[in-house]
Scaffold this motif. Structure first.
Motif, PDB file in Angstrom:
ATOM      1  N   PHE A  74       0.830  -1.204   0.000  1.00 37.08           N
ATOM      2  CA  PHE A  74       0.000   0.000   0.000  1.00 37.08           C
ATOM      3  C   PHE A  74       0.867   1.258   0.000  1.00 37.08           C
ATOM      4  CE2 PHE A  74      -3.399  -2.779   1.925  1.00 37.08           C
ATOM      5  CZ  PHE A  74      -4.335  -2.598   0.916  1.00 37.08           C
ATOM      6  N   GLN A  75       2.015   1.184   0.692  1.00 36.11           N
ATOM      7  CA  GLN A  75       2.858   2.359   0.844  1.00 36.11           C
ATOM      8  C   GLN A  75       3.852   2.548  -0.295  1.00 36.11           C
ATOM      9  OE1 GLN A  75       2.689   4.661   3.471  1.00 36.11           O
ATOM     10  NE2 GLN A  75       0.805   3.571   3.978  1.00 36.11           N
ATOM     11  N   GLN A  76       4.313   1.460  -0.906  1.00 38.88           N
ATOM     12  CA  GLN A  76       5.468   1.565  -1.801  1.00 38.88           C
ATOM     13  C   GLN A  76       5.234   1.015  -3.205  1.00 38.88           C
ATOM     14  OE1 GLN A  76       8.738  -0.335   0.239  1.00 38.88           O
ATOM     15  NE2 GLN A  76       8.499   0.903   2.073  1.00 38.88           N
ATOM     16  N   SER A  77       4.006   0.710  -3.559  1.00 39.17           N
ATOM     17  CA  SER A  77       3.766   0.163  -4.893  1.00 39.17           C
ATOM     18  C   SER A  77       2.600   0.883  -5.561  1.00 39.17           C
ATOM     19  CB  SER A  77       3.465  -1.342  -4.811  1.00 39.17           C
ATOM     20  OG  SER A  77       2.133  -1.574  -4.377  1.00 39.17           O
ATOM     21  N   HIS A  78       2.421   0.601  -6.840  1.00 36.20           N
ATOM     22  CA  HIS A  78       1.301   1.151  -7.602  1.00 36.20           C
ATOM     23  C   HIS A  78       0.274   0.060  -7.928  1.00 36.20           C
ATOM     24  CE1 HIS A  78       4.695   3.949  -8.377  1.00 36.20           C
ATOM     25  NE2 HIS A  78       3.740   4.867  -8.269  1.00 36.20           N
ATOM     26  N   ILE A  79       0.328  -1.027  -7.164  1.00 38.99           N
ATOM     27  CA  ILE A  79      -0.583  -2.142  -7.392  1.00 38.99           C
ATOM     28  C   ILE A  79      -1.987  -1.747  -6.931  1.00 38.99           C
ATOM     29  CG2 ILE A  79      -1.012  -4.575  -6.859  1.00 38.99           C
ATOM     30  CD1 ILE A  79       1.976  -4.822  -6.205  1.00 38.99           C
ATOM     31  N   SER A  80      -2.981  -2.189  -7.677  1.00 37.26           N
ATOM     32  CA  SER A  80      -4.355  -1.847  -7.332  1.00 37.26           C
ATOM     33  C   SER A  80      -4.761  -2.472  -6.005  1.00 37.26           C
ATOM     34  CB  SER A  80      -5.309  -2.331  -8.419  1.00 37.26           C
ATOM     35  OG  SER A  80      -5.393  -3.748  -8.426  1.00 37.26           O
ATOM     36  N   HIS A  81      -5.749  -1.858  -5.364  1.00 37.40           N
ATOM     37  CA  HIS A  81      -6.230  -2.356  -4.083  1.00 37.40           C
ATOM     38  C   HIS A  81      -6.724  -3.801  -4.228  1.00 37.40           C
ATOM     39  CE1 HIS A  81      -8.650  -1.374  -0.184  1.00 37.40           C
ATOM     40  NE2 HIS A  81      -8.193  -2.600  -0.172  1.00 37.40           N
TER      41      HIS A  81
END
Length: 258
Positions: A105-112
């Motif tokens: 959640f803090q360090q990636s651009h991956i979707s929720h």
């Protein structure tokens, strides 16, 4: 076989109390290493130095042949090291999903949605299903420990090089009943083969955890390694420190604090 982590001449003091005194230690790939010794001898301090959370006063830390400069935030180690803290160290205000997926959640651009899937997969590996929306206060002590395991092995598909390769366990069975301890001990071994974290370091006082989760033992006393050998040899060694420790005797070379 070359060590994956090396500590050389490590010293650490807190005020006038010298905890580690020129200690050397080698950690080998694919091995479960146990660090044992009396309370207050610096076992957890060693883990924090290995993790890069605490700097030694003197000495060097080498990770796969590369000397670490500063703390973990000062550079990138060639090996990602995950840590399971003694009290699980979960964020009480976050759900299990938010705790386990915190780094993503803090360090990636991956979707929720994708993070949710990754979190649920890791939770399933530690035997925790249908708990992603709960809060730590809604879990038992053993369940919180397993959630902390899931967080420690969380991988980042955007940066595979950051996936944990070494795990550090600080008293993972402390405060648990014998049955819950057995569950955690079995889980440590399962994760060694299933999660790609074949190398780990275990700090513990519990005899069952020592015997069931480690391949090799180092005994720390007076700031140095006093015994280094296979776990299978702990009952046959004539080392007086080891004999006193495993016999729980108040008589011997280990100073008993009143």
């Amino acid at each position: 076989m070359e060590p994956i982590i090396q500590l050389r001449g490590i010293s650490k003091a807190f005020g006038n109390s010298v905890i580690l005194d020129g200690m050397d230690l080698d950690i080998y790939p694919g091995q479960g290493l146990g660090i044992i010794g009396p309370s207050g001898t610096g076992k957890s301090t060693i883990l924090r130095i290995i993790a890069g959370l605490l700097a030694p006063d003197e000495g060097e830390v080498w990770i796969r042949g590369q000397k670490r400069q500063g703390l973990i935030e000062d550079g990138n180690d060639p090996v990602y090291i995950g840590m399971v803290f003694q009290q699980a160290a979960l964020f009480d205000s976050l759900t299990v999903e938010e705790n386990v997926g915190f780094r993503l959640f803090q360090q990636s651009h991956i979707s929720h949605q994708k993070i949710r899937e990754l979190v649920e997969a890791k939770l399933a590996m530690v035997g925790m299903v249908d708990v992603a929306d709960r809060y730590p206060a809604q879990l038992s002590g053993g369940m919180r420990k397993r959630v902390s395991f899931a967080r420690a092995i969380m991988s980042n598909p955007e940066h595979p090089e950051d996936n944990p390769e070494v795990l550090l366990y600080d008293e993972p069975t402390a405060g648990l009943d014998p049955i819950a301890s057995t569950v955690i001990e079995d889980l440590v071994r399962e994760l060694q083969h299933q999660a790609g974290c074949g190398t780990y370091v275990m700090v513990t006082h519990q005899s069952s955890t020592i015997r069931r989760t480690t391949d090799r033992i180092v005994f720390i006393y007076q700031g140095k390694v006093q015994w280094d050998g296979k776990t299978a040899d702990i009952d046959t060694t004539d080392n007086p420190l080891m004999r006193q420790f495993f016999n729980a005797s108040i008589h011997g070379p280990i100073h008993v604090i009143d």
